[in-house]
Design an enzyme around this catalytic site. Structure first.
Site, PDB file in Angstrom:
ATOM      1  N   ASP A   1     -75.081 -17.419 -84.188  1.00  0.00           N
ATOM      2  CA  ASP A   1     -74.077 -18.115 -83.396  1.00  0.00           C
ATOM      3  C   ASP A   1     -73.095 -18.771 -84.363  1.00  0.00           C
ATOM      4  O   ASP A   1     -73.399 -18.966 -85.543  1.00  0.00           O
ATOM      5  CB  ASP A   1     -74.777 -19.166 -82.526  1.00  0.00           C
TER       6      ASP A   1
ATOM      7  N   THR B   1     -70.982 -21.857 -83.609  1.00  0.00           N
ATOM      8  CA  THR B   1     -70.959 -23.312 -83.534  1.00  0.00           C
ATOM      9  C   THR B   1     -72.303 -23.899 -83.941  1.00  0.00           C
ATOM     10  O   THR B   1     -73.336 -23.554 -83.370  1.00  0.00           O
ATOM     11  CB  THR B   1     -70.597 -23.775 -82.109  1.00  0.00           C
TER      12      THR B   1
ATOM     13  N   ASP C   1     -78.623 -22.230 -81.188  1.00  0.00           N
ATOM     14  CA  ASP C   1     -78.951 -23.638 -81.000  1.00  0.00           C
ATOM     15  C   ASP C   1     -80.215 -23.861 -80.190  1.00  0.00           C
ATOM     16  O   ASP C   1     -80.649 -24.986 -79.996  1.00  0.00           O
ATOM     17  CB  ASP C   1     -77.770 -24.387 -80.358  1.00  0.00           C
TER      18      ASP C   1
END
Length: 701
Positions: free
Chosen positions: A391, A393, A589
């Site tokens: 990912d 972010t 995340d």
């Protein structure tokens, strides 16, 4: 007081509420909690060893000296053998009692183990020797030596027991060291803390701290529990939990974690999680769970162990028969030595310990380096992974986006930002927080939003004083018949710089754009290059537009980018790679990327070790950056390499040791392996496997 539960490192399904032996393999059970250290078994074996050594040494000297005739002037050969019997009996019947009990239990339950072999070998040697002394007339003349005496093996039985006890002592001590990493983590927390009260400061045990208590942390002291700073400023060393060497600046409102080390400044904190709810306690619990999990490689050892002991008994019987039929005189004695040697030297313990010990040490090592392993399978698969999907972010970028630009008609920038913030204040998205924070920094008055609607994947809309307002992608404006063209060029320019751009509209026209940019992590480019060099093909999957994603890829040196991805399309990307035959690791995340994490062969949660991330992923990186991911990759490779080394040691040892004990070299060299040497070799095989596993504690990640 909580009851300590004990389990077997080779058979983690075994659970007992007291110390003892595994009913399957006979190994000593150890505490389920890796932080607990029960040395009772170690002390018992140590006591048995020293007493056995004191009794076995004179037995050995008598036997060796008797063969050379050193004591014939003082003692008759028969009296020497009676003394050997008297000294070796306590060793066999008392010191070796746990071995006989474990071996018998394994045999009657269908789980014959190493102690079954030891019991057979020691029992045969001792009771045959006792028969020779008690009823010498029943022993055939063919069993006698050239000098007319019948050899006895009291010294072999006693010395074998002593050597096996030595092996158990060394093994128990080495196994205790596998929990050293976890105990070191627990030692990070202070035993007492200073708590604020209405009457001033009081010193209380850490266990007395409750949620909401205000605690004082002096310079150089450890942070006692999880919470937030309410006063003071300092740099906190979090390396013991995250593996990162640089201290992290902390001031009011910043989070702190129990077990980290305060720097030169004084801090006052408010406790938010205590006891078993703290990050440190959860790490210890998960480490214990992971250390008992089974690596896929273990299945090979399990398959071999299922037939190993019966095969060894058959090999011992075959060696006995071959020597008895074809061996030189006294044939029976040669046959007995060969059979006992085979039984003693074959040690399934080393085979069973090969992977569990590597897993236990690697998981503890990972916990100290900020790599929290949830199960051994994930650790092993990460070493084999050839594709990494990450990912953007919070992984490649800081995960703390900031407003980078506002574009509007001259003089209307503050109006555009105020409308954007008024809408975004109702959103929990990280980009929304950046816009709201910027508006608050400028002390803008935010209009009241009515008729608020969130359009998934597009944006937000509502009304201000009856006038429609919205913020979102160009597609959202098109759906509302609003022309975004006046700001299209500005938007594209900002995207090429890596910013995420949102259009703001009021009424039936676009009035501006806001751009939010998430800065790259300082080590992103270097770490991605090292991960690629480790054999990983890396793809960044992000929901950002092509221009933004390509800008990040350009700055980090990434070749493969998948932009405009939804959580479902990320999972589809992972599945596509898997259909191509790749072994895929996904790092995200742990919450928004749950579908992709579930689809991946190896799921890695990047972040601060939140509860959701820990529950979702096979591995959690407590400091969610690519440096931690590289350490995880290096750890997995070192662990798998160590497992393979241990399995090689175990297989090679038995492949070499059993034929030697059976006497295959005798026709060529006249050499037959002594059962005592076989016992020493058997003990050393387990110790060598454990010692090799302990080398992982010094692995450079």
């Amino acid at each position: 007081m909580d009851t300590i539960i004990y389990t077997c490192p080779m058979h983690p399904q075994i659970r007992r509420d007291r110390p003892g032996a595994c009913p399957i393999c006979g190994m000593t059970l150890e505490p389920l909690d890796p932080a607990a250290q029960d040395l009772s078994e170690y002390r018992d074996m140590l006591r048995r060893f020293w007493i056995s050594l004191g009794l076995s040494l004179p037995v050995f000297l008598l036997a060796m000296g008797g063969e050379a005739g050193l004591f014939d002037a003082l003692l008759s050969r028969h009296l020497q053998q009676w003394i050997e019997a008297a000294l070796s009996a306590p060793v066999v019947f008392w010191a070796a009692a746990p071995f006989f009990a474990r071996g018998w239990k394994g045999a009657i339950t269908g789980h014959a183990n190493m102690f079954t072999l030891i019991g057979l070998g020691v029992g045969v040697a001792f009771f045959y020797s006792a028969l020779v002394r008690l009823a010498p007339d029943t022993v055939p003349a063919a069993f006698q030596s050239m000098n007319g005496t019948t050899p006895v093996y009291f010294e072999a039985s006693a010395v074998i027991v002593t050597l096996v006890l030595l092996g158990q002592v060394l093994e128990l001590r080495a196994r205790a060291n596998t929990g050293a990493a976890v105990r070191a983590l627990l030692d990070l927390s202070p035993k007492t803390v200073r708590r604020r009260t209405a009457h001033g400061l009081e010193t209380v045990p850490l266990s007395a701290v409750a949620v909401g208590d205000e605690l004082e942390i002096a310079p150089g002291e450890a942070v006692p529990t999880d919470g937030a700073v309410i006063a003071g400023e300092s740099a906190v060393d979090e390396s013991m939990l995250t593996g990162e060497s640089l201290p992290v600046s902390k001031r009011a409102a910043d989070k702190v974690t129990g077990g980290t080390l305060n720097g030169d400044g004084a801090l006052t904190m408010r406790a938010e999680r205590v006891g078993a709810e703290t990050m440190l306690s959860k790490i210890v619990a998960l480490v214990g769970e992971a250390q008992r999990s089974r690596a896929p490689t273990q299945s090979l050892a399990d398959a071999v162990a299922a037939w190993f002991v019966p095969a060894v008994v058959l090999a011992a019987a075959a060696a006995f028969a071959a020597w008895f039929v074809f061996g030189p005189a006294p044939a029976f004695n040669h046959a007995l030595v060969a059979a006992v040697g085979v039984l003693i030297i074959a040690c399934p313990c080393a085979l069973g310990l090969a992977t569990p010990m590597s897993v236990m040490v690697a998981v503890g090592k990972g916990a100290q380096a900020g790599v929290l392993v949830r199960n051994a399978a994930s650790l092993e698969r990460l070493a084999a992974a050839d594709t990494l999907v990450i990912d953007k972010t919070g992984t490649v970028t800081e995960g703390k986006p900031k407003l980078s630009a506002v574009r509007a008609q001259s003089g209307r920038e503050s109006d555009v930002l105020a409308i954007a913030a008024a809408l975004e204040i109702k959103s929990a998205h990280p980009l929304a927080h950046a816009i709201v924070a910027a508006a608050q920094e400028q002390s803008l008055a935010l209009p009241q939003i009515a008729d608020f609607v969130s359009v998934t994947g597009q944006g937000l809309k509502g009304t201000v004083a009856g006038v429609p307002v919205l913020i979102g992608r160009a597609e959202m404006l098109a759906a509302e018949s609003i022309d975004a063209a006046p700001f299209a060029k500005d938007a594209e320019d900002l995207r090429t710089q890596g910013a995420t751009v949102m259009f703001v509209a009021q009424g039936d026209q676009a009035i501006g754009i806001v751009a939010v940019q998430d800065p790259l992590k300082p080590n992103a480019r270097d770490m991605l290059a090292k991960l690629h060099a480790s054999g990983l093909a890396i793809t960044m999957a992000t929901g950002d537009a092509d221009a933004t994603a390509n800008a990040v890829a350009r700055d980090t040196g990434l070749d493969n980018v998948a932009a405009g991805m939804t959580p479902q399309s990320k999972a589809e990307l992972v599945n596509r790679f898997k259909r191509e035959g790749r072994i895929v690791a996904f790092a995200g995340d742990g919450v928004n990327d749950a579908p992709a994490l579930a689809a991946a062969d190896v799921s890695i949660a990047m972040g601060t070790g939140s509860d959701a991330a820990i529950e979702t992923a096979g591995l959690t990186l407590l400091k969610g950056d690519l440096g931690a991911l590289l350490r995880a990759r290096n750890l997995s490779r070192a662990a798998v390499r160590n497992m393979k080394q241990n399995l090689f040691f175990a297989f090679a040892y038995n492949a070499l040791g059993i034929p030697l004990a059976a006497g295959v070299l005798y026709p060529f060299t006249g050499w037959l392996l002594s059962p005592m040497i076989a016992a020493a070799a058997m003990s050393l095989s387990s110790i060598s496997v454990i010692g090799n596993a302990l080398r992982l504690r010094g692995a450079r990640l």
